[in-house]
Design an enzyme around this catalytic site. Structure first.
Site, PDB file in Angstrom:
ATOM      1  N   SER A 125       0.827  -1.204   0.000  1.00  0.00           N
ATOM      2  CA  SER A 125       0.000   0.000   0.000  1.00  0.00           C
ATOM      3  C   SER A 125       0.860   1.251   0.000  1.00  0.00           C
ATOM      4  O   SER A 125       1.964   1.269   0.554  1.00  0.00           O
ATOM      5  CB  SER A 125      -0.878  -0.009   1.255  1.00  0.00           C
ATOM      6  OG  SER A 125      -1.475   1.246   1.465  1.00  0.00           O
ATOM      7  N   TYR A 150      -2.800  -0.192  10.278  1.00  0.00           N
ATOM      8  CA  TYR A 150      -2.899  -0.827   8.956  1.00  0.00           C
ATOM      9  C   TYR A 150      -1.647  -0.531   8.129  1.00  0.00           C
ATOM     10  O   TYR A 150      -1.020  -1.435   7.591  1.00  0.00           O
ATOM     11  CB  TYR A 150      -4.143  -0.331   8.208  1.00  0.00           C
ATOM     12  CG  TYR A 150      -4.089  -0.646   6.726  1.00  0.00           C
ATOM     13  CD1 TYR A 150      -4.279  -1.948   6.278  1.00  0.00           C
ATOM     14  CD2 TYR A 150      -3.802   0.343   5.783  1.00  0.00           C
ATOM     15  CE1 TYR A 150      -4.199  -2.256   4.925  1.00  0.00           C
ATOM     16  CE2 TYR A 150      -3.726   0.047   4.432  1.00  0.00           C
ATOM     17  CZ  TYR A 150      -3.926  -1.257   4.007  1.00  0.00           C
ATOM     18  OH  TYR A 150      -3.830  -1.554   2.674  1.00  0.00           O
ATOM     19  N   LYS A 154       1.642  -3.078   6.688  1.00  0.00           N
ATOM     20  CA  LYS A 154       2.188  -3.172   5.329  1.00  0.00           C
ATOM     21  C   LYS A 154       3.693  -2.926   5.339  1.00  0.00           C
ATOM     22  O   LYS A 154       4.449  -3.600   4.635  1.00  0.00           O
ATOM     23  CB  LYS A 154       1.479  -2.175   4.398  1.00  0.00           C
ATOM     24  CG  LYS A 154       0.019  -2.528   4.136  1.00  0.00           C
ATOM     25  CD  LYS A 154      -0.147  -3.920   3.537  1.00  0.00           C
ATOM     26  CE  LYS A 154      -1.587  -4.261   3.230  1.00  0.00           C
ATOM     27  NZ  LYS A 154      -1.755  -5.652   2.762  1.00  0.00           N
TER      28      LYS A 154
END
Length: 338
Positions: A125, A150, A154
């Site tokens: 991402s 989040y 990644k």
């Protein structure tokens, strides 16, 4: 025929990638725990391609189940989508995000190593960059401390893969997505949020359809031309095709090092208010929206430099923002009729 494992293959990006894999001549086996997807997507994929992919319901957090799967299935490569993916939710539920996104990746890599499977495409991402110092964002931009759990999963995921490639002679490509939107041209698959949407476009289409009363625009005091946050919105079919390009690079041994990473976007930044205006123009629908306070974990602006993906993967985004928004609206209308 090469066989590819797609984890999270019934999700939004996963399902579109399965379609492109099958169209490109790959045999596909899907793992999905159905926590954020529906089994009906399997039938929709079959309707589009004429081929029913092999499917196994499996939670990658269950180490023994992962071991059992790999002992029974021989695959030539893995595309790993399975992860929790909402920035806002990750701030509220950090431990769930770390357990799911990191634990499952470790178990997957362990079994790839145990069964001599060398090729991995990782769903990463643009959140790994945080708020970049300059735009457009190139792959040379430093990864900053993540703005959300989040985003951190990644970053950590990429580090784990990079170190695994070095230690075990594996090959991997991390695709750093910007903002995937839209639906397949057939309108048989699209973004299917469970409950209240966490992403902008499903909330836009659900508001237009009367499912949501009002669209919240999180902040109009950002340092952007209209005060709303800017993102790079890419059609999900273009994004799916980038996975095929990355996979072929690995299978054909064209990668220059064990771990590579590429930005996948359009290179165009679009603000939230511009999305609203473009959607209204495409759909002919008026959106009821309200400016509210900023959302924790959100950055001001992010759009990609895609020259590396264009040159090395021979891939380029082809579909327009208008095409993406119109397909998302058609998908929403179809869902409402069902």
């Amino acid at each position: 025929m090469k066989k590819i494992l797609v984890t999270g293959g019934l999700g939004f990006i996963g399902s579109h990638t399965v379609v492109e894999l099958q169209k490109s001549g790959f045999d596909v086996v899907i793992i999905d725990d159905l926590s954020n997807s529906k089994i009906e997507v399997l039938d929709s994929i079959t309707e589009i391609t004429g081929i029913k992919p092999e499917f196994q319901k499996l939670d990658l957090r269950e180490k023994t189940e992962v071991q059992n799967f790999f002992s029974k299935h021989k695959v030539d490569g893995v595309i790993h989508f399975a992860a929790f993916k909402a920035v806002g939710e990750s701030v509220q539920k950090p431990l769930e995000y770390y357990e799911n996104n990191i634990g499952s990746l470790v178990y997957l890599l362990q079994e790839m190593r145990n069964h001599n499977i060398d090729n991995l495409i990782f769903s990463s991402s643009c959140t790994v960059y945080g708020q970049a110092n300059s735009l457009p964002i190139t792959e040379n931009a430093p990864t900053k401390p993540a703005e959300s759990p989040y985003g951190n999963t990644k970053q950590i995921g990429e580090e784990i893969i990079k170190e695994s490639c070095k230690a075990y002679n594996m090959n991997a490509i991390a695709l750093r997505y910007f903002n995937p939107i839209g639906a397949h041209d057939s309108i048989k698959i699209g973004e299917l949020p469970i409950g209240v949407p966490q992403n902008l476009i499903p909330y836009v289409t659900q508001t237009a359809a009367g499912i949501r009363e009002e669209l919240s625009v999180f902040g109009d005091d950002y340092d952007t031309p209209d005060g709303t946050a800017i993102r790079d919105y890419i059609h999900v079919v273009d994004l799916a095709k980038a996975h095929i390009a990355g996979l072929n690079r690995l299978l054909q041994n064209k990668n220059s090092k064990g771990f590579e990473y590429y930005n996948v976007g359009t290179g165009i930044g679009t603000s939230v208010l511009e999305i609203i205006k473009t959607f209204e123009k495409c759909s002919g629908e008026k959106l009821n929206y309200k400016i509210v306070g900023r959302r924790e974990g959100d950055i001001t602006s992010a759009y990609a430099s895609t020259s590396n993906a264009n040159d090395e993967l021979n891939w380029k985004a082809e579909k327009s923002l208008e095409e993406a928004l119109l397909s998302a609206w058609k998908w929403q209308q179809k869902r409402k009729q069902e």
